[in-house]
Design a protein around this motif. Structure first.
Motif, PDB file in Angstrom:
ATOM      1  N   ARG A  49       0.847  -1.195   0.000  1.00 41.68           N
ATOM      2  CA  ARG A  49       0.000   0.000   0.000  1.00 41.68           C
ATOM      3  C   ARG A  49       0.871   1.228   0.000  1.00 41.68           C
ATOM      4  O   ARG A  49       1.932   1.254   0.626  1.00 41.68           O
ATOM      5  CB  ARG A  49      -0.856   0.046   1.261  1.00 41.68           C
ATOM      6  N   GLN A  50       0.401   2.262  -0.690  1.00 35.50           N
ATOM      7  CA  GLN A  50       1.118   3.535  -0.729  1.00 35.50           C
ATOM      8  C   GLN A  50       2.596   3.307  -1.074  1.00 35.50           C
ATOM      9  O   GLN A  50       3.496   3.811  -0.409  1.00 35.50           O
ATOM     10  CB  GLN A  50       0.958   4.276   0.597  1.00 35.50           C
ATOM     11  N   ALA A  51       2.805   2.520  -2.119  1.00 38.96           N
ATOM     12  CA  ALA A  51       4.156   2.147  -2.550  1.00 38.96           C
ATOM     13  C   ALA A  51       4.786   3.268  -3.374  1.00 38.96           C
ATOM     14  O   ALA A  51       4.175   3.770  -4.315  1.00 38.96           O
ATOM     15  CB  ALA A  51       4.118   0.856  -3.359  1.00 38.96           C
ATOM     16  N   GLU A  52       5.994   3.639  -3.017  1.00 42.22           N
ATOM     17  CA  GLU A  52       6.694   4.704  -3.726  1.00 42.22           C
ATOM     18  C   GLU A  52       7.462   4.142  -4.915  1.00 42.22           C
ATOM     19  O   GLU A  52       8.125   3.114  -4.807  1.00 42.22           O
ATOM     20  CB  GLU A  52       7.672   5.403  -2.776  1.00 42.22           C
ATOM     21  N   VAL A  53       7.325   4.819  -6.049  1.00 39.14           N
ATOM     22  CA  VAL A  53       8.047   4.466  -7.267  1.00 39.14           C
ATOM     23  C   VAL A  53       8.763   5.713  -7.758  1.00 39.14           C
ATOM     24  O   VAL A  53       8.164   6.791  -7.845  1.00 39.14           O
ATOM     25  CB  VAL A  53       7.094   3.921  -8.352  1.00 39.14           C
ATOM     26  N   ASN A  54      10.034   5.568  -8.069  1.00 42.30           N
ATOM     27  CA  ASN A  54      10.835   6.717  -8.509  1.00 42.30           C
ATOM     28  C   ASN A  54      10.574   7.066  -9.964  1.00 42.30           C
ATOM     29  O   ASN A  54      10.355   6.198 -10.796  1.00 42.30           O
ATOM     30  CB  ASN A  54      12.331   6.427  -8.331  1.00 42.30           C
ATOM     31  N   VAL A  55      10.641   8.356 -10.245  1.00 39.43           N
ATOM     32  CA  VAL A  55      10.565   8.881 -11.602  1.00 39.43           C
ATOM     33  C   VAL A  55      11.992   9.215 -12.017  1.00 39.43           C
ATOM     34  O   VAL A  55      12.706   9.922 -11.297  1.00 39.43           O
ATOM     35  CB  VAL A  55       9.687  10.151 -11.669  1.00 39.43           C
ATOM     36  N   ARG A  56      12.398   8.679 -13.143  1.00 36.78           N
ATOM     37  CA  ARG A  56      13.778   8.892 -13.607  1.00 36.78           C
ATOM     38  C   ARG A  56      13.796   9.699 -14.901  1.00 36.78           C
ATOM     39  O   ARG A  56      12.926   9.543 -15.749  1.00 36.78           O
ATOM     40  CB  ARG A  56      14.471   7.561 -13.833  1.00 36.78           C
ATOM     41  N   TYR A  57      14.833  10.502 -15.008  1.00 37.91           N
ATOM     42  CA  TYR A  57      15.096  11.247 -16.238  1.00 37.91           C
ATOM     43  C   TYR A  57      16.589  11.194 -16.484  1.00 37.91           C
ATOM     44  O   TYR A  57      17.379  11.559 -15.601  1.00 37.91           O
ATOM     45  CB  TYR A  57      14.624  12.700 -16.117  1.00 37.91           C
ATOM     46  N   ASP A  58      16.976  10.715 -17.649  1.00 36.01           N
ATOM     47  CA  ASP A  58      18.381  10.670 -18.035  1.00 36.01           C
ATOM     48  C   ASP A  58      19.234   9.982 -16.966  1.00 36.01           C
ATOM     49  O   ASP A  58      20.326  10.436 -16.643  1.00 36.01           O
ATOM     50  CB  ASP A  58      18.874  12.095 -18.324  1.00 36.01           C
ATOM     51  N   GLY A  59      18.685   8.899 -16.395  1.00 37.56           N
ATOM     52  CA  GLY A  59      19.424   8.127 -15.412  1.00 37.56           C
ATOM     53  C   GLY A  59      19.417   8.693 -14.001  1.00 37.56           C
ATOM     54  O   GLY A  59      20.029   8.141 -13.099  1.00 37.56           O
ATOM     55  N   HIS A  60      18.702   9.789 -13.777  1.00 33.85           N
ATOM     56  CA  HIS A  60      18.650  10.426 -12.461  1.00 33.85           C
ATOM     57  C   HIS A  60      17.230  10.358 -11.909  1.00 33.85           C
ATOM     58  O   HIS A  60      16.264  10.509 -12.651  1.00 33.85           O
ATOM     59  CB  HIS A  60      19.041  11.891 -12.541  1.00 33.85           C
ATOM     60  N   VAL A  61      17.130  10.170 -10.606  1.00 31.87           N
ATOM     61  CA  VAL A  61      15.826  10.233  -9.957  1.00 31.87           C
ATOM     62  C   VAL A  61      15.444  11.704  -9.836  1.00 31.87           C
ATOM     63  O   VAL A  61      16.178  12.503  -9.254  1.00 31.87           O
ATOM     64  CB  VAL A  61      15.854   9.568  -8.564  1.00 31.87           C
ATOM     65  N   VAL A  62      14.300  12.064 -10.426  1.00 36.46           N
ATOM     66  CA  VAL A  62      13.858  13.467 -10.415  1.00 36.46           C
ATOM     67  C   VAL A  62      12.568  13.661  -9.632  1.00 36.46           C
ATOM     68  O   VAL A  62      12.054  14.775  -9.539  1.00 36.46           O
ATOM     69  CB  VAL A  62      13.695  14.013 -11.855  1.00 36.46           C
ATOM     70  N   GLY A  63      12.074  12.575  -9.073  1.00 38.13           N
ATOM     71  CA  GLY A  63      10.857  12.666  -8.290  1.00 38.13           C
ATOM     72  C   GLY A  63      10.372  11.280  -7.923  1.00 38.13           C
ATOM     73  O   GLY A  63      11.037  10.281  -8.215  1.00 38.13           O
ATOM     74  N   ALA A  64       9.244  11.247  -7.296  1.00 41.36           N
ATOM     75  CA  ALA A  64       8.636   9.972  -6.914  1.00 41.36           C
ATOM     76  C   ALA A  64       7.125  10.146  -6.881  1.00 41.36           C
ATOM     77  O   ALA A  64       6.632  11.264  -6.768  1.00 41.36           O
ATOM     78  CB  ALA A  64       9.144   9.521  -5.551  1.00 41.36           C
ATOM     79  N   PHE A  65       6.434   9.050  -7.012  1.00 39.08           N
ATOM     80  CA  PHE A  65       4.997   9.073  -6.856  1.00 39.08           C
ATOM     81  C   PHE A  65       4.623   7.916  -5.955  1.00 39.08           C
ATOM     82  O   PHE A  65       5.409   7.003  -5.729  1.00 39.08           O
ATOM     83  CB  PHE A  65       4.262   9.004  -8.193  1.00 39.08           C
ATOM     84  N   VAL A  66       3.412   7.955  -5.443  1.00 43.95           N
ATOM     85  CA  VAL A  66       2.936   6.922  -4.534  1.00 43.95           C
ATOM     86  C   VAL A  66       1.686   6.290  -5.130  1.00 43.95           C
ATOM     87  O   VAL A  66       0.697   6.977  -5.379  1.00 43.95           O
ATOM     88  CB  VAL A  66       2.633   7.522  -3.137  1.00 43.95           C
ATOM     89  N   THR A  67       1.761   4.990  -5.381  1.00 43.57           N
ATOM     90  CA  THR A  67       0.609   4.260  -5.893  1.00 43.57           C
ATOM     91  C   THR A  67      -0.266   3.814  -4.722  1.00 43.57           C
ATOM     92  O   THR A  67       0.226   3.646  -3.611  1.00 43.57           O
ATOM     93  CB  THR A  67       1.041   3.003  -6.663  1.00 43.57           C
ATOM     94  N   ASP A  68      -1.537   3.628  -4.972  1.00 40.46           N
ATOM     95  CA  ASP A  68      -2.415   3.121  -3.919  1.00 40.46           C
ATOM     96  C   ASP A  68      -2.045   1.683  -3.569  1.00 40.46           C
ATOM     97  O   ASP A  68      -1.892   1.348  -2.401  1.00 40.46           O
ATOM     98  CB  ASP A  68      -3.882   3.216  -4.334  1.00 40.46           C
ATOM     99  N   PHE A  69      -1.887   0.839  -4.587  1.00 35.91           N
ATOM    100  CA  PHE A  69      -1.493  -0.551  -4.368  1.00 35.91           C
ATOM    101  C   PHE A  69      -0.606  -1.032  -5.510  1.00 35.91           C
ATOM    102  O   PHE A  69      -0.825  -0.657  -6.656  1.00 35.91           O
ATOM    103  CB  PHE A  69      -2.715  -1.492  -4.360  1.00 35.91           C
ATOM    104  N   ILE A  70       0.324  -1.900  -5.161  1.00 40.86           N
ATOM    105  CA  ILE A  70       0.986  -2.762  -6.137  1.00 40.86           C
ATOM    106  C   ILE A  70       0.686  -4.177  -5.657  1.00 40.86           C
ATOM    107  O   ILE A  70       1.034  -4.549  -4.535  1.00 40.86           O
ATOM    108  CB  ILE A  70       2.500  -2.513  -6.222  1.00 40.86           C
TER     109      ILE A  70
END
Length: 124
Positions: A49-70
């Motif tokens: 629940r509320q699992a964080e997934v990183n957003v990447r750009y050009d090999g760098h983490v530029v943010g994250a989002f939180v899904t309700d469920f995986i």
């Protein structure tokens, strides 16, 4: 789409309908999230629940989002409790799939008298 992924999505959809039939509409998203977690447990589905997934750009983490469920480390489930699903909700789920390298996502809206489910597939 492999059979396991289809089977998991069918189990998730069954859980969604159980919650929808049991609670109806009109509650906050968090209420449905709590109820769905109970249903996933009953079905012996593993989930985060509320699992964080990183957003990447050009090999760098530029943010994250939180899904309700995986669920089962393979299906992203995004919940809403709104009168109408909007294109922005679908775009949100598609971004989650893309950034997390997931193939399948379910956008679930509990804001209607019967739950709406939008199944989205991302080609990796």
């Amino acid at each position: 789409m492999n059979a396991d992924l289809n089977q998991v999505s069918e189990q998730i959809i069954g859980c969604v309908y159980n919650v929808s039939n049991g609670l109806g509409s009109g509650f906050l998203e968090s209420v449905y999230e709590n109820a769905l977690a109970i249903e996933f447990g009953r079905q012996e589905l593993s989930y985060r629940r509320q699992a964080e997934v990183n957003v990447r750009y050009d090999g760098h983490v530029v943010g994250a989002f939180v899904t309700d469920f995986i669920v089962e480390n393979s299906v992203v489930v995004e919940l809403k409790a709104v009168s109408t699903l909007l294109p922005e909700h679908q775009a949100q789920l598609l971004n989650y799939l893309r950034c997390g390298s997931f193939r399948l996502g379910l956008l679930v809206n509990f804001g209607q008298s019967k739950a709406q489910i939008k199944r989205m597939v991302h080609q990796l």
